[in-house]
Design a protein around this motif. Structure first.
Motif, PDB file in Angstrom:
ATOM      1  N   UNK A 147      25.042 -21.322  -0.387  1.00 46.67           N
ATOM      2  CA  UNK A 147      24.509 -21.294  -1.755  1.00 46.67           C
ATOM      3  C   UNK A 147      23.797 -22.598  -2.092  1.00 46.67           C
ATOM      4  N   UNK A 148      24.396 -23.705  -1.695  1.00 48.36           N
ATOM      5  CA  UNK A 148      23.816 -25.003  -2.009  1.00 48.36           C
ATOM      6  C   UNK A 148      22.458 -25.182  -1.341  1.00 48.36           C
ATOM      7  N   UNK A 149      22.354 -24.745  -0.078  1.00 51.10           N
ATOM      8  CA  UNK A 149      21.082 -24.873   0.644  1.00 51.10           C
ATOM      9  C   UNK A 149      19.980 -24.057  -0.011  1.00 51.10           C
ATOM     10  N   UNK A 150      20.304 -22.818  -0.416  1.00 49.06           N
ATOM     11  CA  UNK A 150      19.280 -21.974  -1.013  1.00 49.06           C
ATOM     12  C   UNK A 150      18.955 -22.386  -2.443  1.00 49.06           C
ATOM     13  N   UNK A 151      19.962 -22.736  -3.224  1.00 53.92           N
ATOM     14  CA  UNK A 151      19.702 -23.169  -4.599  1.00 53.92           C
ATOM     15  C   UNK A 151      18.887 -24.451  -4.606  1.00 53.92           C
ATOM     16  N   UNK A 152      19.168 -25.356  -3.638  1.00 54.87           N
ATOM     17  CA  UNK A 152      18.407 -26.601  -3.548  1.00 54.87           C
ATOM     18  C   UNK A 152      16.955 -26.350  -3.178  1.00 54.87           C
ATOM     19  N   UNK A 153      16.666 -25.163  -2.639  1.00 53.76           N
ATOM     20  CA  UNK A 153      15.298 -24.820  -2.291  1.00 53.76           C
ATOM     21  C   UNK A 153      14.440 -24.685  -3.541  1.00 53.76           C
ATOM     22  N   UNK A 154      15.060 -24.246  -4.655  1.00 48.00           N
ATOM     23  CA  UNK A 154      14.325 -24.049  -5.891  1.00 48.00           C
ATOM     24  C   UNK A 154      14.363 -25.266  -6.800  1.00 48.00           C
ATOM     25  N   UNK A 155      13.510 -25.232  -7.830  1.00 40.41           N
ATOM     26  CA  UNK A 155      13.438 -26.309  -8.805  1.00 40.41           C
ATOM     27  C   UNK A 155      13.446 -25.711 -10.210  1.00 40.41           C
ATOM     28  N   UNK A 156      14.102 -26.398 -11.148  1.00 39.93           N
ATOM     29  CA  UNK A 156      14.144 -25.932 -12.537  1.00 39.93           C
ATOM     30  C   UNK A 156      12.773 -25.988 -13.194  1.00 39.93           C
ATOM     31  N   UNK A 157      11.893 -26.847 -12.667  1.00 44.30           N
ATOM     32  CA  UNK A 157      10.558 -27.005 -13.260  1.00 44.30           C
ATOM     33  C   UNK A 157       9.572 -25.964 -12.756  1.00 44.30           C
ATOM     34  N   UNK A 158       9.938 -25.227 -11.718  1.00 46.21           N
ATOM     35  CA  UNK A 158       9.011 -24.280 -11.105  1.00 46.21           C
ATOM     36  C   UNK A 158       9.349 -22.843 -11.474  1.00 46.21           C
ATOM     37  N   UNK A 159       8.331 -22.022 -11.502  1.00 41.51           N
ATOM     38  CA  UNK A 159       8.498 -20.579 -11.659  1.00 41.51           C
ATOM     39  C   UNK A 159       7.820 -19.899 -10.473  1.00 41.51           C
ATOM     40  N   UNK A 160       8.337 -18.743 -10.088  1.00 41.19           N
ATOM     41  CA  UNK A 160       7.763 -17.985  -8.985  1.00 41.19           C
ATOM     42  C   UNK A 160       7.413 -16.587  -9.473  1.00 41.19           C
TER      43      UNK A 160
END
Length: 396
Positions: free
Chosen positions: A52-65
């Motif tokens: 979970x940590x590896x995948x969640x760290x892949x994203x950013x709160x400032x970004x949208x997809x």
């Protein structure tokens, strides 16, 4: 007697510690069994949390997809150029220091490469990106070589991919999409899922695989508060058929199913092991009660009530389990130095990640060991408390 009623005489804590020390070998063997169970329990939770940590760290709160509506992953999504152009025109998109908008249409394909040492084939996710993709992912840092040249058949690869697969080291060439691609750079991404990817110029990847569409569009928001208006406008636009998610939420959803599977399977196995550990603790405590019958009778004759006897023996069992839990957790903590890989159920590509320990896992593991100690020690403690004073003093 006191004004408030009968005073309960409590057995000192040192009594329980001294008895465990007196039976050092038995204590060590029983604690070892509990430690093994706690080690497995902690390892399972660390494995799921690391994923979970590896995948969640892949994203950013400032970004949208932005992906196609109904698509759970970029792999299943298709965004044509016209739709990508509409997304790129949104006013909520932030601009970089050079004035360019931080938005990147990206393409995802799976390729098969042989693993080092075994030559067994495995899927690797290849991401078609642009220069803006690097600005969007602050955690991605080039650690060797250089970036690809736009319009060329060059790639940069995550360090986890370079370690695990043949022919993908710096300066080597790999073949996919009916052409050869030269590895010109290695990057790391703070242990996130990007380290398990190959990055290449998006236009070149689209040409090589003859696909006219992108997989997703990733963008940087001017402010996290802009997400709501952007989502509402794009998802209600009749020209589009898209879903908008925060990037961190998107990657968290990818990890959910795999992490849940690991936890359920691992905890099921652990519970089976724990039965043996609890039986071992119960046998140990029953043996302690049997060998200290006269001692128990003496304490009862001195005025110690049944509840004090029960508490003392139950405390011994809890201390025993706490020792085992501490040993198991200590051993499990060393797993954080290991990197493992598995197939991501969401993308069917290989993902490398580390075991990760958290305060919640520490608390769960200690609680689990104490529960085993309580269950394993309660019946022997109750038997000790029920001893008849006269019969206990006559025991030989």
């Amino acid at each position: 007697n006191s004004d408030s009623g009968t005073c309960i005489i409590m057995i000192p804590l040192s009594y329980s510690f001294r008895n465990l020390w007196t039976r050092r070998l038995t204590t060590l063997l029983t604690a070892g069994g509990i430690a093994l169970v706690v080690f497995v329990f902690s390892a399972v939770l660390m494995l799921a949390y690391g994923l979970e940590k590896a995948l969640v760290a892949t994203g950013s709160d400032d970004n949208a997809i932005v992906v196609r509506r109904g698509a759970d992953t970029e792999m299943m999504s298709m965004i044509d150029r016209d739709d990508a152009g509409v997304v790129k025109s949104q006013p909520e998109i932030a601009a970089g220091p050079n004035g360019k908008l931080l938005v990147a249409p990206e393409a995802i394909v799976l390729i098969t490469l042989p693993k080092r040492g075994t030559n067994k084939p495995s899927n690797v996710q290849t991401r078609g990106v642009s220069v803006e993709s690097l600005a969007l992912r602050r955690q991605v840092k080039l650690v060797a070589g250089r970036l690809w040249r736009p319009g060329s058949s060059e790639v940069i690869v995550g360090k986890s991919v370079a370690k695990r697969f043949e022919g993908i080291g710096l300066g080597e060439s790999i073949h996919f999409g009916m052409r050869d691609w030269k590895v010109v750079g290695l990057f790391e991404a703070g242990g996130s899922g990007f380290e398990s990817e190959i990055w290449v110029d998006a236009e070149q990847l689209i040409q090589a695989f003859r696909r006219p569409v992108f997989s997703s569009v990733t963008l940087r928001l001017r402010s996290p508060a802009d997400f709501g208006p952007l989502k509402d406008r794009l998802e209600s636009d009749p020209r589009l058929n898209v879903a908008v998610k925060r990037e961190k939420q998107y990657y968290a959803e990818q990890s959910r199913m795999m992490a849940m599977f690991i936890r359920i399977l691992g905890i099921f196995v652990t519970l089976i092991f724990s039965i043996g550990a609890m039986i071992g603790a119960m046998i140990t405590m029953y043996a302690a009660v049997a060998s200290r019958t006269v001692e128990i009778g003496t304490m009862r004759a001195l005025g110690f009530p049944r509840r004090s006897i029960l508490g003392a023996f139950l405390l011994e069992s809890l201390l025993l389990s706490l020792i085992g839990g501490g040993i198991g957790l200590g051993l499990a903590s060393f797993l954080q130095t290991l990197t493992v890989s598995t197939t991501n159920f969401a993308t069917f590509s290989e993902l490398a990640f580390r075991f990760a320990l958290s305060p919640a896992i520490l608390l769960d593991s200690i609680t689990f060991s104490l529960v085993m100690g309580f269950v394993g020690g309660f019946l022997p403690a109750a038997r000790a408390a029920r001893q008849n004073i006269i019969q206990a003093l006559r025991a030989t």
